[in-house]
Scaffold this active site. Structure first.
Site, PDB file in Angstrom:
ATOM      1  CB  VAL A  82       1.304  -3.560   4.054  1.00  0.00           C
ATOM      2  CG1 VAL A  82       1.907  -2.232   4.518  1.00  0.00           C
ATOM      3  CG2 VAL A  82       0.017  -3.856   4.824  1.00  0.00           C
ATOM      4  NE  ARG A  90      14.885   3.848   4.914  1.00  0.00           N
ATOM      5  CZ  ARG A  90      14.757   2.822   4.075  1.00  0.00           C
ATOM      6  NH1 ARG A  90      14.258   3.037   2.867  1.00  0.00           N
ATOM      7  NH2 ARG A  90      15.111   1.601   4.434  1.00  0.00           N
ATOM      8  NE  ARG A  91       9.955  10.658  -0.683  1.00  0.00           N
ATOM      9  CZ  ARG A  91       9.832  11.111  -1.935  1.00  0.00           C
ATOM     10  NH1 ARG A  91       8.680  11.670  -2.317  1.00  0.00           N
ATOM     11  NH2 ARG A  91      10.829  11.000  -2.782  1.00  0.00           N
ATOM     12  N   GLY A  92       7.078   8.655   5.718  1.00  0.00           N
ATOM     13  CA  GLY A  92       5.914   8.596   6.590  1.00  0.00           C
ATOM     14  C   GLY A  92       4.680   7.992   5.958  1.00  0.00           C
ATOM     15  CB  VAL A  93       4.004   6.504   2.592  1.00  0.00           C
ATOM     16  CG1 VAL A  93       2.798   5.861   1.900  1.00  0.00           C
ATOM     17  CG2 VAL A  93       4.454   7.738   1.809  1.00  0.00           C
ATOM     18  CG  LEU A  94       4.473   1.276   6.772  1.00  0.00           C
ATOM     19  CD1 LEU A  94       3.405   0.478   6.025  1.00  0.00           C
ATOM     20  CD2 LEU A  94       5.743   0.447   6.933  1.00  0.00           C
ATOM     21  CB  SER A 118       7.286  -8.757   4.217  1.00  0.00           C
ATOM     22  OG  SER A 118       7.244  -7.396   4.615  1.00  0.00           O
ATOM     23  CD  GLU A 119      12.144  -5.831   5.206  1.00  0.00           C
ATOM     24  OE1 GLU A 119      13.054  -5.372   5.925  1.00  0.00           O
ATOM     25  OE2 GLU A 119      11.763  -5.304   4.145  1.00  0.00           O
ATOM     26  CE1 TYR A 123       3.156  -3.974   8.644  1.00  0.00           C
ATOM     27  CE2 TYR A 123       4.828  -5.638   8.201  1.00  0.00           C
ATOM     28  CZ  TYR A 123       3.875  -4.742   7.750  1.00  0.00           C
ATOM     29  OH  TYR A 123       3.642  -4.605   6.389  1.00  0.00           O
ATOM     30  CG  PHE A 413      -3.342 -13.596   5.647  1.00  0.00           C
ATOM     31  CD1 PHE A 413      -3.319 -12.247   5.945  1.00  0.00           C
ATOM     32  CD2 PHE A 413      -3.018 -14.490   6.655  1.00  0.00           C
ATOM     33  CE1 PHE A 413      -2.982 -11.800   7.215  1.00  0.00           C
ATOM     34  CE2 PHE A 413      -2.711 -14.065   7.928  1.00  0.00           C
ATOM     35  CZ  PHE A 413      -2.691 -12.709   8.212  1.00  0.00           C
TER      36      PHE A 413
END
Length: 413
Positions: A82, A90-94, A118-119, A123, A413
């Site tokens: 991901v 910060r444009r809503g992609v995630l 990762s952070e 999530y 993974f």
């Protein structure tokens, strides 16, 4: 922006995009994980594409099995790869990719999704909660003696420290089939463990000992000569100390684990032994003659769990205490909320909608954290995450969600 599924033809652009998101290059091994992307299932990948046609984000999922309490394996989507290009954050992609992915996971009939974060701040807003943890145990070799068991042994019930088997030293290239078979036995009995599909082993797509990185492997065999454990390790230096680092110790029972630990701790030309992945409550520290000889460090969250069908998830796992509880579960990311009566009898659960007053109100991410039994509901009540509606609610939830064995995952993974 468009979110679209990937095919095999998209592999190169997918790999280039996710590496750019993390500021890395495809030819650079990732944390000794080799060419991890060779195991990607491209029919489960997603690309976020900007209006100009440029890929700006990626997400993928592996088809795993997750072992639930009660030694019950169920399908689970292992979310991975991901990333969003720094130029488009910060444009809503995630959020768009996560919503698209969760919808697709549900459509496949999977009710659980898992990932390695990762952070830790990313999530939770998508409904994932930390469900297992792992730690590093470092033992100075001059203090590494294991104490003799203090319990009596019988032919039917040997003490944890006793062993009637043997240890054989092999090179990684000599024992691939053994590792795969032993790991599969282990993960079917260990709550929180994930399967390792055969293609991972055949492609060397992962961290050692999956990858073909040079390693020695101590293989334990039981009294009948059947392999029931292994420890993958290498020797090197950490600072000024010669160090034996164990990638992972896999064993189907405590006797095999102890025998492998004894082998590692007795290795010559070593100042210290580092066990990279040890369950936080593992008894190895207690087996040392000098309790302080085992230094615990690197304690961290590992597997994060996301429930996509609460009743199905709750009825899938095994239970160890009879009783009933009403859970009011909010899923803000997917805009869902449900109140469930969970009734447990003889290790099985029934979960139905109810209008009864709740015992607990909680977010779906907190339900993910307590689902495998690695986090006590009362801990999250005290943290202000879960609301207990009466004084006995937290203790009731602790008793019901408790398990016979703490969950642990070491698959990367």
């Amino acid at each position: 922006m468009e979110i679209r599924s990937t095919t095999k033809e998209d592999l190169d652009v997918f790999v280039d995009t996710v590496h750019a998101a993390f500021g890395q290059f495809p030819e650079t091994p990732i944390a000794d994980g080799g060419r991890w992307w060779s195991a990607l299932e491209m029919d489960r990948g997603l690309l976020a594409v900007a209006p100009d046609g440029k890929p700006v984000g990626t997400a993928a999922a592996h088809s795993f099995e997750l072992t639930l309490p009660g030694r019950i394996p169920v399908p689970a989507a292992g979310v991975t790869a991901v990333g969003v290009l720094p130029s488009h954050r910060r444009r809503g992609v995630l959020s768009a990719m996560m919503r698209h992915q969760l919808t697709g996971i549900r459509a496949r009939g999977e009710f659980l999704s898992v990932l390695l974060a990762s952070e830790a701040t990313i999530y939770g807003r998508f409904g994932y909660g930390p469900a297992t943890s792992t730690a590093r145990l470092t033992v100075q070799r001059h203090k590494a003696a294991l104490a003799a068991p203090r319990v009596l042994t019988t032919a039917d019930a040997p003490a944890a420290g006793s062993d009637r088997g043997s240890v054989e030293v092999l090179r990684r290239a000599e024992c691939g089939e053994i590792l795969e078979a032993v790991y599969d036995r282990y993960r079917r009995a260990q709550p929180g463990a994930l399967s390792r599909p055969h293609r991972w082993w055949s492609l060397g797509a992962g961290q050692p000992p999956i990858s073909p990185a040079p390693r020695y492997v101590a293989v334990h065999r039981d009294a009948d000569g059947v392999a029931d454990g292994y420890a993958s390790y290498s020797l090197g230096s950490v600072g000024e100390q010669s160090t034996l680092t164990v990638d992972e110790t896999i064993a189907v029972d405590d006797a095999a684990f102890t025998a492998l630990a004894r082998y590692a701790l007795g290795h010559d030309l070593v100042s210290q032994v580092v066990f990279r992945h040890v369950p936080p409550e593992h008894p190895l520290r207690w087996q040392l003659t000098d309790f302080r000889a085992g230094e615990v460090g690197g304690h961290t969250d590992w597997l994060w769990v996301r429930l996509l069908d609460v009743p199905r998830a709750l009825t899938a796992r095994g239970w160890f205490t009879d009783g009933e509880i009403v859970l009011d579960v909010d899923d803000p990311f997917l805009g869902e909320r449900g109140r469930h009566l969970l009734t447990i009898r003889d290790g099985k659960a029934d979960c139905v909608p109810t209008d009864r007053q709740p015992d607990l109100s909680l977010d779906v991410r907190d339900l993910g954290s307590v689902y495998l039994g690695g986090t006590r509901p009362s801990t999250l009540v005290r943290a202000g995450h879960i609301r207990a509606h009466h004084p006995g609610a937290a203790a009731l939830a602790d008793a019901l969600f408790g398990t016979d064995r703490a969950p642990h995952c070491l698959h990367w993974f």
